[in-house]
Design a protein around this motif. Structure first.
Motif, PDB file in Angstrom:
ATOM      1  N   ALA A  44       0.856  -1.182   0.000  1.00 56.23           N
ATOM      2  CA  ALA A  44       0.000   0.000   0.000  1.00 56.23           C
ATOM      3  C   ALA A  44       0.891   1.229   0.000  1.00 56.23           C
ATOM      4  O   ALA A  44       2.063   1.178   0.393  1.00 56.23           O
ATOM      5  N   THR A  45       0.349   2.338  -0.449  1.00 59.00           N
ATOM      6  CA  THR A  45       1.075   3.610  -0.438  1.00 59.00           C
ATOM      7  C   THR A  45       0.310   4.596   0.427  1.00 59.00           C
ATOM      8  O   THR A  45      -0.879   4.838   0.206  1.00 59.00           O
ATOM      9  N   TYR A  46       0.980   5.139   1.438  1.00 55.91           N
ATOM     10  CA  TYR A  46       0.377   6.111   2.338  1.00 55.91           C
ATOM     11  C   TYR A  46       0.909   7.504   2.026  1.00 55.91           C
ATOM     12  O   TYR A  46       2.056   7.663   1.604  1.00 55.91           O
ATOM     13  N   MET A  47       0.077   8.491   2.275  1.00 55.19           N
ATOM     14  CA  MET A  47       0.491   9.886   2.133  1.00 55.19           C
ATOM     15  C   MET A  47       0.616  10.512   3.515  1.00 55.19           C
ATOM     16  O   MET A  47      -0.296  10.390   4.338  1.00 55.19           O
ATOM     17  N   TYR A  48       1.737  11.191   3.762  1.00 53.94           N
ATOM     18  CA  TYR A  48       1.944  11.899   5.027  1.00 53.94           C
ATOM     19  C   TYR A  48       2.685  13.192   4.748  1.00 53.94           C
ATOM     20  O   TYR A  48       3.767  13.176   4.163  1.00 53.94           O
ATOM     21  N   ASN A  49       2.071  14.321   5.125  1.00 51.50           N
ATOM     22  CA  ASN A  49       2.675  15.635   4.899  1.00 51.50           C
ATOM     23  C   ASN A  49       3.077  15.837   3.443  1.00 51.50           C
ATOM     24  O   ASN A  49       4.150  16.366   3.143  1.00 51.50           O
ATOM     25  N   GLY A  50       2.224  15.370   2.537  1.00 51.96           N
ATOM     26  CA  GLY A  50       2.460  15.581   1.124  1.00 51.96           C
ATOM     27  C   GLY A  50       3.446  14.624   0.481  1.00 51.96           C
ATOM     28  O   GLY A  50       3.727  14.738  -0.712  1.00 51.96           O
ATOM     29  N   GLN A  51       3.993  13.686   1.252  1.00 54.51           N
ATOM     30  CA  GLN A  51       4.959  12.729   0.714  1.00 54.51           C
ATOM     31  C   GLN A  51       4.369  11.331   0.749  1.00 54.51           C
ATOM     32  O   GLN A  51       3.661  10.959   1.689  1.00 54.51           O
ATOM     33  N   SER A  52       4.646  10.537  -0.279  1.00 54.28           N
ATOM     34  CA  SER A  52       4.119   9.175  -0.348  1.00 54.28           C
ATOM     35  C   SER A  52       5.140   8.179   0.173  1.00 54.28           C
ATOM     36  O   SER A  52       6.355   8.345  -0.027  1.00 54.28           O
ATOM     37  N   ARG A 116       2.690  11.783  19.897  1.00 51.86           N
ATOM     38  CA  ARG A 116       2.506  12.509  18.638  1.00 51.86           C
ATOM     39  C   ARG A 116       1.524  11.770  17.743  1.00 51.86           C
ATOM     40  O   ARG A 116       1.563  10.543  17.646  1.00 51.86           O
ATOM     41  N   LEU A 117       0.653  12.512  17.087  1.00 46.09           N
ATOM     42  CA  LEU A 117      -0.341  11.919  16.205  1.00 46.09           C
ATOM     43  C   LEU A 117       0.126  11.994  14.755  1.00 46.09           C
ATOM     44  O   LEU A 117       0.478  13.055  14.262  1.00 46.09           O
ATOM     45  N   TYR A 118       0.128  10.858  14.087  1.00 47.88           N
ATOM     46  CA  TYR A 118       0.469  10.775  12.668  1.00 47.88           C
ATOM     47  C   TYR A 118      -0.800  10.439  11.888  1.00 47.88           C
ATOM     48  O   TYR A 118      -1.458   9.430  12.168  1.00 47.88           O
ATOM     49  N   ARG A 119      -1.137  11.269  10.921  1.00 47.53           N
ATOM     50  CA  ARG A 119      -2.350  11.080  10.127  1.00 47.53           C
ATOM     51  C   ARG A 119      -1.943  10.659   8.717  1.00 47.53           C
ATOM     52  O   ARG A 119      -1.460  11.475   7.937  1.00 47.53           O
ATOM     53  N   LEU A 120      -2.122   9.384   8.414  1.00 39.89           N
ATOM     54  CA  LEU A 120      -1.689   8.813   7.150  1.00 39.89           C
ATOM     55  C   LEU A 120      -2.894   8.598   6.250  1.00 39.89           C
ATOM     56  O   LEU A 120      -3.828   7.871   6.614  1.00 39.89           O
ATOM     57  N   ALA A 121      -2.880   9.216   5.096  1.00 38.78           N
ATOM     58  CA  ALA A 121      -3.974   9.040   4.144  1.00 38.78           C
ATOM     59  C   ALA A 121      -3.838   7.676   3.477  1.00 38.78           C
ATOM     60  O   ALA A 121      -2.794   7.351   2.919  1.00 38.78           O
ATOM     61  N   ARG A 122      -4.889   6.878   3.545  1.00 43.45           N
ATOM     62  CA  ARG A 122      -4.868   5.564   2.929  1.00 43.45           C
ATOM     63  C   ARG A 122      -5.129   5.683   1.435  1.00 43.45           C
ATOM     64  O   ARG A 122      -5.774   6.628   0.977  1.00 43.45           O
ATOM     65  N   PRO A 123      -4.647   4.723   0.642  1.00 44.43           N
ATOM     66  CA  PRO A 123      -4.874   4.759  -0.806  1.00 44.43           C
ATOM     67  C   PRO A 123      -6.366   4.743  -1.125  1.00 44.43           C
ATOM     68  O   PRO A 123      -7.127   3.983  -0.539  1.00 44.43           O
ATOM     69  N   GLN A 124      -6.776   5.587  -2.049  1.00 41.45           N
ATOM     70  CA  GLN A 124      -8.163   5.667  -2.477  1.00 41.45           C
ATOM     71  C   GLN A 124      -8.219   5.657  -4.000  1.00 41.45           C
ATOM     72  O   GLN A 124      -7.264   6.042  -4.669  1.00 41.45           O
TER      73      GLN A 124
END
Length: 210
Positions: A44-52, A116-124
């Motif tokens: 899977a590819t996650y997005m965090y702070n604009g980086q994949s 610290r909270l990390y918010r990772l966007a899941r692939p959509q």
């Protein structure tokens, strides 16, 4: 990223195992379900702070119940894990042990690690409208939401108040840790929805910005 991948692709542990401090010795694929459809490895590819970040996960060929996890081009790491109650995850890499909290909120996999909270966007699936909105996400963010269920311990924002970018507006306590809600940009507070002491659900709108 390890915690997010284990929740999304390798959640094979039980709450009881977390409570008694043991790790299950079982075939990781026994409860993997749909994640197995592409064979021995899943990615899977996650997005965090604009980086994949590309993450690949597969069951260990030498240790039952363990996973081989590789992030980008780094060497794969072998990790065991246990999922417990209240989004708790315990990860073991050799003699090293790390615990965190991981859960799904909307389209994100959120990980609380070391306060610290990390918010990772899941692939959509591709979405033209979403892609257009993401081009200017910070300035377009009008509503600030609770990253997870918790209790409001401090409200520093007032309706009509002019605030600076990154100024703390609300402090939320969740999972025995504090999380600060900050202004995404310089602007005015339009509305504050909750008061100190209120209990909120994950995703609840806390503050609206103009």
């Amino acid at each position: 990223l390890y915690a997010a991948a284990l929740l999304d692709m390798g959640n094979n542990s039980t709450a009881s195992a977390a409570q008694n401090g043991t790790l299950p010795a079982q075939n990781p694929w026994q409860t993997l379900g749909a994640w197995r459809i592409f064979g021995e490895a899943r990615s899977a590819t996650y997005m965090y702070n604009g980086q994949s970040y590309h993450v690949a996960l597969s069951p260990s060929s030498t240790n039952t119940g363990a996973w081989q996890i590789q992030i980008a081009g780094e060497p794969a790491q072998e990790i065991r894990h246990t999922m417990g109650d209240n989004s708790f995850i315990l990860m073991r890499q050799g003699a090293r042990q790390t615990h965190a909290y991981v859960q799904h909120i909307g389209d994100e996999t959120q990980v609380m690690l070391n306060g610290r909270l990390y918010r990772l966007a899941r692939p959509q699936p591709p979405d033209v409208d979403a892609t257009a909105r993401e081009g200017n996400a910070a300035s377009a963010q009008k509503t600030l939401t609770a990253p997870m269920a918790g209790t409001i311990v401090k409200v520093q924002a007032r309706e009509g108040q002019q605030v600076q970018q990154r100024e703390v507006l609300v402090i939320l306590t969740a999972m025995k840790m504090e999380h600060t809600i900050v202004a995404p940009y310089e602007g005015k507070v339009r509305r504050v929805h909750y008061h100190e002491g209120d209990v909120v659900k994950g995703g609840a709108v806390l503050v609206e910005m103009e």
